[in-house]
Design an enzyme around this catalytic site. Structure first.
Site, PDB file in Angstrom:
ATOM      1  N   LYS A  99       0.820  -1.218   0.000  1.00 36.60           N
ATOM      2  CA  LYS A  99       0.000   0.000   0.000  1.00 36.60           C
ATOM      3  C   LYS A  99       0.853   1.268   0.000  1.00 36.60           C
ATOM      4  O   LYS A  99       0.624   2.176  -0.799  1.00 36.60           O
ATOM      5  CB  LYS A  99      -0.916  -0.042   1.229  1.00 36.60           C
ATOM      6  CG  LYS A  99      -1.910   1.085   1.351  1.00 36.60           C
ATOM      7  CD  LYS A  99      -3.115   0.685   2.191  1.00 36.60           C
ATOM      8  CE  LYS A  99      -2.784  -0.115   3.412  1.00 36.60           C
ATOM      9  NZ  LYS A  99      -2.223   0.674   4.520  1.00 36.60           N
ATOM     10  N   THR A 135       3.996   1.525  -0.839  1.00 41.62           N
ATOM     11  CA  THR A 135       4.751   1.528  -2.104  1.00 41.62           C
ATOM     12  C   THR A 135       3.887   2.078  -3.233  1.00 41.62           C
ATOM     13  O   THR A 135       4.332   2.894  -4.038  1.00 41.62           O
ATOM     14  CB  THR A 135       5.220   0.091  -2.419  1.00 41.62           C
ATOM     15  OG1 THR A 135       5.948  -0.401  -1.295  1.00 41.62           O
ATOM     16  CG2 THR A 135       6.096   0.032  -3.649  1.00 41.62           C
ATOM     17  N   ALA A 160      -3.348   1.575  13.947  1.00 45.16           N
ATOM     18  CA  ALA A 160      -4.525   1.487  13.081  1.00 45.16           C
ATOM     19  C   ALA A 160      -5.626   0.627  13.692  1.00 45.16           C
ATOM     20  O   ALA A 160      -6.655   0.400  13.071  1.00 45.16           O
ATOM     21  CB  ALA A 160      -4.121   0.933  11.718  1.00 45.16           C
ATOM     22  N   PHE A 194       3.063  -8.872  -9.539  1.00 43.47           N
ATOM     23  CA  PHE A 194       4.271  -9.646  -9.260  1.00 43.47           C
ATOM     24  C   PHE A 194       4.649 -10.443 -10.510  1.00 43.47           C
ATOM     25  O   PHE A 194       3.774 -10.771 -11.321  1.00 43.47           O
ATOM     26  CB  PHE A 194       4.022 -10.625  -8.091  1.00 43.47           C
ATOM     27  CG  PHE A 194       4.042  -9.978  -6.739  1.00 43.47           C
ATOM     28  CD1 PHE A 194       5.099 -10.189  -5.861  1.00 43.47           C
ATOM     29  CD2 PHE A 194       3.010  -9.132  -6.328  1.00 43.47           C
ATOM     30  CE1 PHE A 194       5.122  -9.586  -4.604  1.00 43.47           C
ATOM     31  CE2 PHE A 194       3.033  -8.528  -5.081  1.00 43.47           C
ATOM     32  CZ  PHE A 194       4.090  -8.758  -4.211  1.00 43.47           C
TER      33      PHE A 194
END
Length: 557
Positions: free
Chosen positions: A71, A73, A273, A382
């Site tokens: 996220k 990144t 969080a 990926f």
């Protein structure tokens, strides 16, 4: 093929002096307080600028798995992608906590070719913000215990102290301690404990404050204990607020750094969080909005936690409305949600993907249909992902009226985020949201919790334990029933059971405890065993970190 490590990539970057980055962000040098060559704090007066706000873009994600989602990144790569297509852009991120840096998760400065730098500084001491927050927290604890020692004029019940000391490190040994030992001159013996600094209510207050005046007001409301007749005792009652603010006044100024590609980045604050709202500071977000035509920011964990709290808590407190939302997913993580073990994620498996994709679709549907905001899915690609798997996701999202864009920012930096950037620009310019919260503040506490469980998690309702029922009655009587709810639950499932992957249905969420963070201005709803002081793993990341004779750090990630 041997990939370079994150720290190797970061250390090879030729950074631009922060004074130049400030110019790129339209920050006049009179507002810039340099911390060395590549970091600066920006004076809060800049927020009074007449400049119109840019577009606010939130990056969130599917429910996390051990396969990783990327996220932060993606957030950084999207900002660099927007810069590459000619947009005036800033990014606003959370500061990393030392606990995860030395524990399992590592730092939080992005990865691959989508990072903020100087990476080592950001992941370690940075500009000292977290130290300041820890000092303010512990000053309040010291003043509380000293008040009791010096005669206890406020009639505080030692058994009803709720305030803990904190340290920014994963240290399970400190979870439960007995202090004040050694006889009368050394304090009142009592059971106590430590939280990690990011779990301190001061961190949440710090990140939800709009100014120094607002910070002081919020700090004064923090409840530290209760009297023998159950009246709340606050930091204001202990006359601690002025001194705490003195420790925090410089920390409250946002930090300016840069991405690998020289995009201005405000990195500031970082609340848990779970028991808090998991977003960078309101001040940093507002500054990013003032200084760019597009401000990209993120929220913690999956959209059921991070985005829900960003939208229902932070946007309320700051008066912000996002213009678009990016939901990050990976094929690998969706296959894990479909029951595939981590060892088999490299093989094409449409069946597992089909079982796992409801997780993504529920998050996307929430953004579109509950919060009514324009949305795009970013698939963090990926090398092992097949075209068939990607096409499957694209088609499923299209059925919800949402576009899917491939992102390769980890490997390609901003270039890998250009397509995502174009879709974000299209959403901001062409699609009008009708931003709606998931509940109204004037609803009773239990109804607010139930609204999130039903609308956002997809559950059937809540089970209130007797203890929680009693706590809700007390908080309502004390007048704390008109504030947002901050639900602390596992990040690994929509439900309160971490083993229920995908998009579970027909479940209830059990509410165990309900307490108020009166300073932060929300009620914390505990649905499970939420750890506010993590421990280190068997082999901590700290074991691999080293420094050579020239002071160059290795092993950070």
């Amino acid at each position: 093929m041997a990939y370079k490590t994150d720290i190797e990539i970061a250390q090879e970057c030729e950074m631009i002096p922060v004074t130049e980055i400030a110019k790129r962000a339209h920050v006049d040098e009179k507002y810039v307080e340099q911390y060395g060559k590549y970091k600066a704090k920006i004076d809060l007066e800049l927020l009074e600028s007449e400049k119109e706000n840019g577009k606010l873009v939130l990056v969130t994600a599917i429910t996390p798995t051990p396969a990783g989602e990327g996220k932060t990144t993606t957030t950084i790569g999207l900002a660099d992608g927007l810069k590459r297509i000619g947009k005036d852009v800033t990014v606003a991120l959370r500061e990393p906590s030392l606990g995860p840096v030395f524990g399992v998760k590592g730092g939080a400065a992005g990865g691959g070719y989508a990072q903020v730098v100087p990476m080592e500084d950001i992941n370690l001491h940075f500009t000292g913000d977290f130290h300041a927050i820890g000092a303010a927290n512990n000053l309040l604890a010291a003043m509380l215990d000293n008040h009791i020692q010096q005669g206890n004029a406020l009639n505080i019940d030692v058994k009803k102290i709720t305030w803990k000391r904190c340290v920014d490190m994963n240290d399970r040994q400190l979870r439960n301690v007995i202090d004040g030992l050694g006889g009368k001159p050394n304090g009142v013996p009592r059971e106590d404990g430590f939280d990690i600094t990011v779990a301190s209510e001061i961190m949440a207050v710090f990140c939800l404050s709009n100014s120094i005046t607002d910070l002081k007001e919020k700090l004064s409301k923090i409840i530290v204990a209760y009297t023998y007749d159950d009246k709340p005792v606050t930091a204001g009652d202990l006359k601690a607020v002025g001194a705490m603010t003195a420790l925090l006044k410089d920390a409250l100024k946002p930090n300016l750094v840069q991405t690998l590609e020289g995009t201005p980045a405000f990195v500031h604050g970082g609340p848990f969080a779970n028991i808090a709202h998991g977003c960078n500071s309101i001040i940093a977000t507002k500054m990013a909005l003032k200084m760019g035509d597009y401000a990209i920011t993120e929220a913690g964990f999956g959209a059921d936690l991070g985005a829900e709290k960003f939208l229902d808590i932070k946007c309320r407190a700051a008066g912000l409305t996002p213009d678009a939302v990016v939901v990050v997913a990976t094929v690998r993580a969706l296959k894990m949600h479909g029951g595939l073990p981590k060892t088999e994620l490299g093989e094409e498996d449409i069946v597992a993907l089909e079982k796992g994709i409801p997780n993504l679709l529920r998050h996307v549907s929430n953004i579109k249909n509950v919060y009514k905001l324009p949305c795009v899915v970013a698939v963090n690609r990926f090398p092992t992902d097949t075209d068939n798997e990607i096409e499957f996701i694209v088609n499923k999202c299209r059925e919800l009226g949402v576009n899917t864009v491939l992102s390769t920012v980890w490997a390609d930096g901003g270039k890998g985020g250009e397509e995502l950037a174009k879709e974000v620009v299209r959403l901001c310019e062409e699609e009008q949201g009708d931003f709606t919260y998931s509940y109204d503040l004037d609803m009773p506490i239990a109804d607010k919790i139930e609204a999130v469980v039903k609308k956002v998690y997809g559950g059937d309702g809540i089970i209130l334990m007797p203890n929680a029922k009693k706590q809700i009655e007390t908080l309502t009587a004390l007048g704390f029933d008109k504030v947002p709810v901050c639900i602390a639950k596992t990040q690994y499932s929509f439900s309160d059971d971490p083993t229920k992957l995908g998009a579970p249905e027909n479940f209830m969420v059990t509410v165990k405890n309900v307490k108020v963070s009166a300073g932060a201005g929300f009620i914390v709803v505990l649905t499970g065993d939420i750890m506010t002081m993590p421990g280190l793993p068997k082999v901590p990341a700290a074991e691999k970190i080293d420094v050579d004779e020239k002071g160059r750090i290795t092993g950070l990630f």
